[in-house]
Write a protein that holds these residues in place. Structure first.
Motif, PDB file in Angstrom:
ATOM      1  N   TYR A   1      12.739 -21.448 -43.177  1.00  0.00           N
ATOM      2  CA  TYR A   1      13.773 -20.870 -42.333  1.00  0.00           C
ATOM      3  C   TYR A   1      13.111 -20.358 -41.062  1.00  0.00           C
ATOM      4  O   TYR A   1      11.887 -20.207 -40.995  1.00  0.00           O
ATOM      5  N   THR A   2      13.922 -20.106 -40.041  1.00  0.00           N
ATOM      6  CA  THR A   2      13.404 -19.594 -38.776  1.00  0.00           C
ATOM      7  C   THR A   2      13.545 -18.087 -38.761  1.00  0.00           C
ATOM      8  O   THR A   2      14.643 -17.557 -38.925  1.00  0.00           O
ATOM      9  N   ASP A   3      12.433 -17.406 -38.587  1.00  0.00           N
ATOM     10  CA  ASP A   3      12.427 -15.950 -38.436  1.00  0.00           C
ATOM     11  C   ASP A   3      12.270 -15.676 -36.944  1.00  0.00           C
ATOM     12  O   ASP A   3      11.278 -16.060 -36.326  1.00  0.00           O
ATOM     13  N   HIS A   4      13.255 -15.023 -36.358  1.00  0.00           N
ATOM     14  CA  HIS A   4      13.220 -14.753 -34.921  1.00  0.00           C
ATOM     15  C   HIS A   4      12.400 -13.509 -34.588  1.00  0.00           C
ATOM     16  O   HIS A   4      12.230 -13.178 -33.417  1.00  0.00           O
TER      17      HIS A   4
ATOM     18  N   GLY B   1      19.138  -8.171 -35.378  1.00  0.00           N
ATOM     19  CA  GLY B   1      20.408  -8.669 -34.877  1.00  0.00           C
ATOM     20  C   GLY B   1      20.436  -8.898 -33.370  1.00  0.00           C
ATOM     21  O   GLY B   1      21.360  -9.488 -32.849  1.00  0.00           O
ATOM     22  N   ASP B   2      19.419  -8.443 -32.660  1.00  0.00           N
ATOM     23  CA  ASP B   2      19.366  -8.610 -31.196  1.00  0.00           C
ATOM     24  C   ASP B   2      18.286  -9.630 -30.860  1.00  0.00           C
ATOM     25  O   ASP B   2      17.098  -9.300 -30.782  1.00  0.00           O
ATOM     26  N   ARG B   3      18.693 -10.888 -30.671  1.00  0.00           N
ATOM     27  CA  ARG B   3      17.714 -11.946 -30.399  1.00  0.00           C
ATOM     28  C   ARG B   3      16.994 -11.748 -29.076  1.00  0.00           C
ATOM     29  O   ARG B   3      15.954 -12.338 -28.847  1.00  0.00           O
TER      30      ARG B   3
ATOM     31  N   ARG C   1       8.526 -20.507 -38.014  1.00  0.00           N
ATOM     32  CA  ARG C   1       9.012 -21.095 -39.258  1.00  0.00           C
ATOM     33  C   ARG C   1       8.295 -20.410 -40.421  1.00  0.00           C
ATOM     34  O   ARG C   1       7.078 -20.214 -40.389  1.00  0.00           O
ATOM     35  N   VAL C   2       9.066 -20.047 -41.436  1.00  0.00           N
ATOM     36  CA  VAL C   2       8.537 -19.325 -42.587  1.00  0.00           C
ATOM     37  C   VAL C   2       8.933 -20.099 -43.847  1.00  0.00           C
ATOM     38  O   VAL C   2      10.069 -20.560 -43.967  1.00  0.00           O
TER      39      VAL C   2
END
Length: 195
Positions: free
Chosen positions: A74-77, A83-85, A93-94
């Motif tokens: 999954y993509t960890d931002h 919640g605030d990109r 990627r994790v």
């Protein structure tokens, strides 16, 4: 990655080859790694050589049994404010826990390895202890230094005796430089560890 290489990798593993040995053989044969073979799908891969981790990921991928697999990564931002990109430190990627993977029951494409061979390959692991069951202690680990390159020597079991080696910056999967492959120093007779 081409199908013959995937089959070859699984065949070597089923013969008992370590993941590092497989990576080393692929590099020696100049087989393109996934990062070198498909740069568009692998822009995150900096190295163009096979590594132990690349072989490990390939051998653990149930997709080669002909099934579809979802949720492997999954993509960890990495958001400083959840919640605030806009506060993201950049996406990475994790790997998901293997228990979170979703594997189709139906075959969705031609299999490159049988279910049975895939299952056997998952059970093959490195031997944690020598055949005699005794853990080893290396009294001079961290003390001895290689006269060729200046690195500290690693403890290593050599023909029934404790020994020390330097691989001159090489890893288990890739040789570095043109110098000697390894330098060995064999110590005295074996001394089993005590707990």
């Amino acid at each position: 990655m081409t199908a013959p290489h995937v089959r070859w990798i699984f065949a070597r593993r089923l013969e008992g080859c370590s993941q590092a040995a497989i990576a080393r053989m692929l590099n020696e044969r100049r087989v393109p790694s996934p990062g070198a073979y498909d740069r568009i799908r692998n822009p995150h891969r900096q190295q163009t050589v096979w590594t132990l981790r690349t072989v490990e990921a390939l051998l653990a991928n149930p997709r080669y049994t002909g099934r579809q697999v979802w949720n492997r990564q999954y993509t960890d931002h990495r958001e400083a404010v959840p919640g605030d990109r806009r506060s993201s430190l950049g996406p990475v990627r994790v790997w998901s826990d293997r228990s979170d993977w979703v594997v189709s029951r139906e075959y969705t494409h031609p299999a490159l390895v049988t279910d049975e061979d895939f299952a056997v390959a998952q059970r093959i692991t490195a031997i944690g202890l020598p055949d005699d069951g005794n853990a080893r202690r290396y009294a001079l680990t961290g003390v001895l230094v290689c006269a060729v390159c200046g690195r500290r020597l690693d403890g290593h079991w050599v023909h029934g005796n404790p020994g020390y080696r330097c691989r001159h910056g090489s890893t288990s999967a890739h040789r570095a430089g043109d110098g000697p492959k390894w330098v060995y120093l064999v110590a005295g007779p074996a001394v089993p560890a005590t707990s």
